[in-house]
Write an enzyme that holds these catalytic residues in place. Structure first.
Site, PDB file in Angstrom:
ATOM      1  N   HIS A  37       0.656  -6.823   5.835  1.00 23.01           N
ATOM      2  CA  HIS A  37      -0.203  -6.189   4.825  1.00 23.01           C
ATOM      3  C   HIS A  37       0.657  -5.343   3.890  1.00 23.01           C
ATOM      4  O   HIS A  37       0.183  -4.359   3.319  1.00 23.01           O
ATOM      5  CB  HIS A  37      -1.255  -5.324   5.518  1.00 23.01           C
ATOM      6  CG  HIS A  37      -2.395  -4.891   4.631  1.00 23.01           C
ATOM      7  ND1 HIS A  37      -2.974  -5.723   3.694  1.00 23.01           N
ATOM      8  CD2 HIS A  37      -3.070  -3.707   4.548  1.00 23.01           C
ATOM      9  CE1 HIS A  37      -3.946  -5.080   3.085  1.00 23.01           C
ATOM     10  NE2 HIS A  37      -4.021  -3.858   3.567  1.00 23.01           N
ATOM     11  N   HIS A  91     -10.857  -2.604   9.649  1.00 30.78           N
ATOM     12  CA  HIS A  91      -9.671  -1.747   9.724  1.00 30.78           C
ATOM     13  C   HIS A  91      -9.748  -0.919  11.005  1.00 30.78           C
ATOM     14  O   HIS A  91     -10.675  -0.118  11.158  1.00 30.78           O
ATOM     15  CB  HIS A  91      -9.608  -0.772   8.540  1.00 30.78           C
ATOM     16  CG  HIS A  91      -9.621  -1.424   7.186  1.00 30.78           C
ATOM     17  ND1 HIS A  91     -10.784  -1.926   6.633  1.00 30.78           N
ATOM     18  CD2 HIS A  91      -8.630  -1.640   6.285  1.00 30.78           C
ATOM     19  CE1 HIS A  91     -10.500  -2.421   5.421  1.00 30.78           C
ATOM     20  NE2 HIS A  91      -9.208  -2.266   5.190  1.00 30.78           N
ATOM     21  N   HIS A  98       1.485  -0.469   1.359  1.00 30.44           N
ATOM     22  CA  HIS A  98       0.168  -0.622   0.720  1.00 30.44           C
ATOM     23  C   HIS A  98       0.190  -0.397  -0.785  1.00 30.44           C
ATOM     24  O   HIS A  98      -0.818   0.001  -1.384  1.00 30.44           O
ATOM     25  CB  HIS A  98      -0.864   0.301   1.371  1.00 30.44           C
ATOM     26  CG  HIS A  98      -2.263  -0.233   1.292  1.00 30.44           C
ATOM     27  ND1 HIS A  98      -3.128   0.099   0.275  1.00 30.44           N
ATOM     28  CD2 HIS A  98      -2.973  -1.075   2.090  1.00 30.44           C
ATOM     29  CE1 HIS A  98      -4.289  -0.497   0.455  1.00 30.44           C
ATOM     30  NE2 HIS A  98      -4.228  -1.225   1.553  1.00 30.44           N
ATOM     31  N   ASP A 112      -6.910  -4.981   9.170  1.00 31.23           N
ATOM     32  CA  ASP A 112      -5.881  -4.532   8.229  1.00 31.23           C
ATOM     33  C   ASP A 112      -5.394  -3.129   8.551  1.00 31.23           C
ATOM     34  O   ASP A 112      -6.124  -2.305   9.119  1.00 31.23           O
ATOM     35  CB  ASP A 112      -6.451  -4.494   6.803  1.00 31.23           C
ATOM     36  CG  ASP A 112      -6.514  -5.864   6.170  1.00 31.23           C
ATOM     37  OD1 ASP A 112      -6.339  -6.864   6.887  1.00 31.23           O
ATOM     38  OD2 ASP A 112      -6.772  -5.937   4.949  1.00 31.23           O
TER      39      ASP A 112
END
Length: 260
Positions: free
Chosen positions: A122, A216, A126, A71
């Site tokens: 994603h 990540h 965010h 991510d």
């Protein structure tokens, strides 16, 4: 400000943004139904061949499959990660951010697609989709779709909601934007530590068949942990696949939420 400093600032910002609620991330979808990869594969038997996903070289109905996902990239750490995946012949699924990530590293998005990885969304910046208006949520999903299509020639079909937080309204918007939501079953909580050995241990301890591993590549300790994760899971008989391959011959449906 140099690139290294900018990268550190972004990582620190993401850490603060993620850590606040990540401990309960998977509870963000308790109000909606989720579909396990095994169920997606089983349900494929009742649909036409035309509607099924591509099996590729791995049949996860028989093989012990696991999906490695990353991510919040791409980042300055992504080239090394891509080198490792290429060397190990491991495909991954990248849930990418638009603002300050795809926008600054378009060449890495193209490389991910060219090397056989699944490029997914994603969101743009965010934002927690359950905390903003439907119009804002739609924009958070539409902008990365357009950016990805411009870079690799087609829109993504998968997205991961920030912090795993979703609800029926997000499901509806995702369906309208042609996106399926993908959550996870394994998290190293790599936003809490730079200890690569600990990250590896957390992943190995949690991984089972059909696992979807959340990492990540924006964090310092994550990429160095990847070779050890791959080696140990291969040793245990796991086969690495992308999320679409994990579901095949089932196929992710827009508006549905997938989680082992």
């Amino acid at each position: 400000m140099n690139k290294s400093a900018k990268g550190f600032r972004r990582a620190a910002s993401m850490t603060a943004m993620t850590a606040v609620v990540m401990a309960v991330a998977l509870t963000g979808c308790t109000k909606v139904d989720t579909i396990a990869p095994s169920s997606a594969r089983k349900d494929a038997a009742s649909v036409s061949v035309k509607s099924q996903g591509k099996l590729g070289t791995v049949d996860c109905r028989k093989a012990k499959c696991v999906a490695l996902t990353f991510d919040a990239g791409p980042s300055e750490n992504s080239p090394r990660l891509l080198d490792i995946l290429k060397e190990e012949k491991v495909p991954a699924t990248f849930f990418l951010l638009g603002k300050n990530h795809m926008a600054e590293h378009p060449e890495l998005v193209k490389r991910m697609a060219a090397e056989g990885h699944e490029v997914a969304s994603h969101t743009w910046s965010h934002k927690i989709l359950t905390d903003i208006t439907p119009e804002e949520a739609r924009e958070e999903l539409r902008k990365p779709n357009e950016a990805i299509e411009k870079l690799i020639g087609h829109k993504p079909t998968l997205m991961r909601p920030p912090q795993g937080r979703t609800n029926p309204d997000v499901n509806k918007i995702s369906r309208e934007e042609g996106l399926s939501e993908v959550l996870w079953s394994v998290t190293a909580k790599d936003y809490t530590t730079d200890d690569s050995d600990l990250i590896k241990k957390r992943v190995i301890d949690q991984t089972g068949r059909d696992g979807i591993i959340l990492l990540h590549d924006i964090y310092k300790g994550t990429v160095p942990a990847v070779p050890g994760i791959i080696a140990e899971l291969k040793k245990r008989g796991y086969v690495f696949v992308t999320v679409p391959q994990l579901l095949a011959p089932g196929k992710a449906e827009p508006g549905k939420v997938y989680r082992p």
